[in-house]
Design a protein around this motif. Structure first.
Motif, PDB file in Angstrom:
ATOM      1  N   ASP A   1     -59.480  23.421   5.360  1.00  8.86           N
ATOM      2  CA  ASP A   1     -58.417  23.269   6.283  1.00  8.86           C
ATOM      3  C   ASP A   1     -57.092  22.981   5.407  1.00  8.86           C
ATOM      4  O   ASP A   1     -56.917  22.447   4.519  1.00  8.86           O
ATOM      5  N   VAL A   2     -56.062  23.646   6.206  1.00  8.52           N
ATOM      6  CA  VAL A   2     -54.646  23.886   5.671  1.00  8.52           C
ATOM      7  C   VAL A   2     -53.654  23.381   6.837  1.00  8.52           C
ATOM      8  O   VAL A   2     -54.112  23.979   7.994  1.00  8.52           O
ATOM      9  N   VAL A   3     -52.569  23.026   6.720  1.00 12.04           N
ATOM     10  CA  VAL A   3     -51.376  22.766   7.766  1.00 12.04           C
ATOM     11  C   VAL A   3     -50.674  24.067   7.866  1.00 12.04           C
ATOM     12  O   VAL A   3     -50.481  24.452   8.744  1.00 12.04           O
ATOM     13  N   ASP A   4     -50.272  24.685   6.793  1.00 13.17           N
ATOM     14  CA  ASP A   4     -49.497  25.719   6.877  1.00 13.17           C
ATOM     15  C   ASP A   4     -50.248  27.050   6.037  1.00 13.17           C
ATOM     16  O   ASP A   4     -50.144  27.025   4.767  1.00 13.17           O
ATOM     17  N   LEU A   5     -50.568  28.059   6.779  1.00  8.12           N
ATOM     18  CA  LEU A   5     -51.425  29.183   6.039  1.00  8.12           C
ATOM     19  C   LEU A   5     -50.458  29.894   5.182  1.00  8.12           C
ATOM     20  O   LEU A   5     -50.976  30.018   4.255  1.00  8.12           O
ATOM     21  N   GLU A   6     -49.115  30.052   5.384  1.00 11.28           N
ATOM     22  CA  GLU A   6     -48.360  31.007   4.467  1.00 11.28           C
ATOM     23  C   GLU A   6     -48.121  30.336   3.303  1.00 11.28           C
ATOM     24  O   GLU A   6     -48.184  30.811   2.139  1.00 11.28           O
ATOM     25  N   ARG A   7     -47.758  28.628   3.350  1.00 15.58           N
ATOM     26  CA  ARG A   7     -47.305  28.148   2.327  1.00 15.58           C
ATOM     27  C   ARG A   7     -48.743  28.081   1.228  1.00 15.58           C
ATOM     28  O   ARG A   7     -48.713  28.164   0.027  1.00 15.58           O
ATOM     29  N   SER A   8     -49.864  27.760   1.825  1.00 15.66           N
ATOM     30  CA  SER A   8     -51.011  27.786   1.063  1.00 15.66           C
ATOM     31  C   SER A   8     -51.399  28.978   0.525  1.00 15.66           C
ATOM     32  O   SER A   8     -51.945  29.071  -0.890  1.00 15.66           O
ATOM     33  N   LEU A   9     -51.321  30.237   1.293  1.00 19.32           N
ATOM     34  CA  LEU A   9     -51.354  31.255   0.628  1.00 19.32           C
ATOM     35  C   LEU A   9     -50.612  31.649  -0.640  1.00 19.32           C
ATOM     36  O   LEU A   9     -50.990  32.216  -1.663  1.00 19.32           O
ATOM     37  N   ARG A  10     -49.502  31.477  -0.542  1.00 17.06           N
ATOM     38  CA  ARG A  10     -48.450  31.259  -1.706  1.00 17.06           C
ATOM     39  C   ARG A  10     -49.140  30.662  -2.886  1.00 17.06           C
ATOM     40  O   ARG A  10     -49.090  31.224  -4.124  1.00 17.06           O
ATOM     41  N   TRP A  11     -49.363  29.389  -2.463  1.00 14.18           N
ATOM     42  CA  TRP A  11     -49.951  28.607  -3.750  1.00 14.18           C
ATOM     43  C   TRP A  11     -51.386  29.164  -4.132  1.00 14.18           C
ATOM     44  O   TRP A  11     -51.594  29.129  -5.529  1.00 14.18           O
ATOM     45  N   TYR A  12     -52.374  29.370  -3.548  1.00 16.13           N
ATOM     46  CA  TYR A  12     -53.444  29.843  -4.154  1.00 16.13           C
ATOM     47  C   TYR A  12     -53.261  31.203  -4.730  1.00 16.13           C
ATOM     48  O   TYR A  12     -53.956  31.451  -5.786  1.00 16.13           O
ATOM     49  N   GLU A  13     -52.500  32.109  -4.408  1.00 20.70           N
ATOM     50  CA  GLU A  13     -52.114  33.165  -4.989  1.00 20.70           C
ATOM     51  C   GLU A  13     -51.393  33.010  -6.262  1.00 20.70           C
ATOM     52  O   GLU A  13     -51.749  33.829  -7.493  1.00 20.70           O
ATOM     53  N   GLN A  14     -50.298  32.220  -6.441  1.00 22.13           N
ATOM     54  CA  GLN A  14     -49.590  32.065  -7.365  1.00 22.13           C
ATOM     55  C   GLN A  14     -50.183  31.059  -8.490  1.00 22.13           C
ATOM     56  O   GLN A  14     -50.291  31.279  -9.606  1.00 22.13           O
ATOM     57  N   ALA A  15     -50.437  30.078  -7.963  1.00 18.19           N
ATOM     58  CA  ALA A  15     -51.186  29.005  -8.867  1.00 18.19           C
ATOM     59  C   ALA A  15     -52.508  29.261  -9.350  1.00 18.19           C
ATOM     60  O   ALA A  15     -52.845  29.024 -10.557  1.00 18.19           O
ATOM     61  N   LEU A  16     -53.426  29.719  -8.643  1.00 13.88           N
ATOM     62  CA  LEU A  16     -54.821  30.017  -8.937  1.00 13.88           C
ATOM     63  C   LEU A  16     -55.152  31.451  -8.969  1.00 13.88           C
ATOM     64  O   LEU A  16     -56.095  31.848  -9.775  1.00 13.88           O
ATOM     65  N   GLY A  17     -54.081  32.520  -8.780  1.00 14.64           N
ATOM     66  CA  GLY A  17     -54.474  33.749  -8.929  1.00 14.64           C
ATOM     67  C   GLY A  17     -55.295  34.455  -8.196  1.00 14.64           C
ATOM     68  O   GLY A  17     -55.818  35.430  -8.265  1.00 14.64           O
ATOM     69  N   PHE A  18     -55.610  33.672  -6.985  1.00 16.67           N
ATOM     70  CA  PHE A  18     -56.749  34.295  -5.907  1.00 16.67           C
ATOM     71  C   PHE A  18     -55.826  35.612  -5.171  1.00 16.67           C
ATOM     72  O   PHE A  18     -54.586  35.340  -5.071  1.00 16.67           O
ATOM     73  N   GLU A  19     -56.540  36.363  -4.868  1.00 14.41           N
ATOM     74  CA  GLU A  19     -56.212  37.643  -3.818  1.00 14.41           C
ATOM     75  C   GLU A  19     -56.657  37.699  -2.312  1.00 14.41           C
ATOM     76  O   GLU A  19     -57.715  37.282  -2.371  1.00 14.41           O
ATOM     77  N   VAL A  20     -55.683  37.766  -1.357  1.00 16.33           N
ATOM     78  CA  VAL A  20     -56.177  37.935   0.169  1.00 16.33           C
ATOM     79  C   VAL A  20     -57.084  39.148   0.113  1.00 16.33           C
ATOM     80  O   VAL A  20     -56.715  39.994  -0.186  1.00 16.33           O
ATOM     81  N   VAL A  21     -58.277  39.041   0.689  1.00 17.33           N
ATOM     82  CA  VAL A  21     -59.212  39.987   0.895  1.00 17.33           C
ATOM     83  C   VAL A  21     -59.496  40.249   2.431  1.00 17.33           C
ATOM     84  O   VAL A  21     -59.850  41.314   2.814  1.00 17.33           O
ATOM     85  N   HIS A  22     -59.171  39.209   3.093  1.00 17.93           N
ATOM     86  CA  HIS A  22     -59.315  39.227   4.695  1.00 17.93           C
ATOM     87  C   HIS A  22     -58.489  38.262   5.456  1.00 17.93           C
ATOM     88  O   HIS A  22     -58.341  37.193   4.825  1.00 17.93           O
ATOM     89  N   ARG A  23     -57.901  38.659   6.391  1.00 20.15           N
ATOM     90  CA  ARG A  23     -56.778  37.774   7.089  1.00 20.15           C
ATOM     91  C   ARG A  23     -56.966  38.136   8.842  1.00 20.15           C
ATOM     92  O   ARG A  23     -56.870  39.239   9.045  1.00 20.15           O
ATOM     93  N   LEU A  24     -57.020  37.032   9.352  1.00 20.91           N
ATOM     94  CA  LEU A  24     -57.178  36.940  10.888  1.00 20.91           C
ATOM     95  C   LEU A  24     -55.941  36.030  11.406  1.00 20.91           C
ATOM     96  O   LEU A  24     -56.232  34.883  11.551  1.00 20.91           O
TER      97      LEU A  24
END
Length: 125
Positions: A15-38
């Motif tokens: 669970d997260v409060v702010d999807l956009e903020r979390s996506l940025r953190w997961y991409e930048q800090a952990l190097g993950f990539e979005v594979v699917h988005r709803l």
């Protein structure tokens, strides 16, 4: 045999409060990539560097981040990984710890307080 035929994938949902903020953190800090988005559901799935393992994040008003499973990532150099995460403002729970002369562990949190851990095996001489 368990009677369950697994397909080789696992999604850890958080669970997260702010999807956009979390996506940025997961991409930048952990190097993950979005594979699917709803967007209509406030949901995104991100790939990790580990084959078949992904992280799903869902936007909710009141995320439940206390307790539960702690996703632990094995890394080759925990000091370097920690330095990288700290450069992205990641909060850690104290210092990196050595456990039983076998493994070094460092607990950290995503922007919403979901708990993760880094783990580095100690090479025995």
């Amino acid at each position: 045999m368990s009677g369950i035929e697994y397909d080789g994938r696992a999604v850890c949902a958080l669970d997260v409060v702010d999807l956009e903020r979390s996506l940025r953190w997961y991409e930048q800090a952990l190097g993950f990539e979005v594979v699917h988005r709803l967007d209509a559901w406030g949901w995104a799935e991100l790939s990790t560097p580990l084959p078949g393992i992904s992280i799903g994040i869902g936007q909710v008003e009141d995320p439940k981040t206390d307790g539960g499973v702690v996703v632990t990532f094995g890394v080759r150099d925990i000091d370097k990984a920690r330095e990288h995460l700290e450069s992205h403002g990641t909060r850690f729970d104290g210092e990196t710890r050595l456990v039983a002369d076998e493994v070094r562990l460092a607990t950290f949190y995503d922007p919403d307080g979901n708990t993760f851990m880094l783990s580095e095996r100690v090479v025995q001489a």
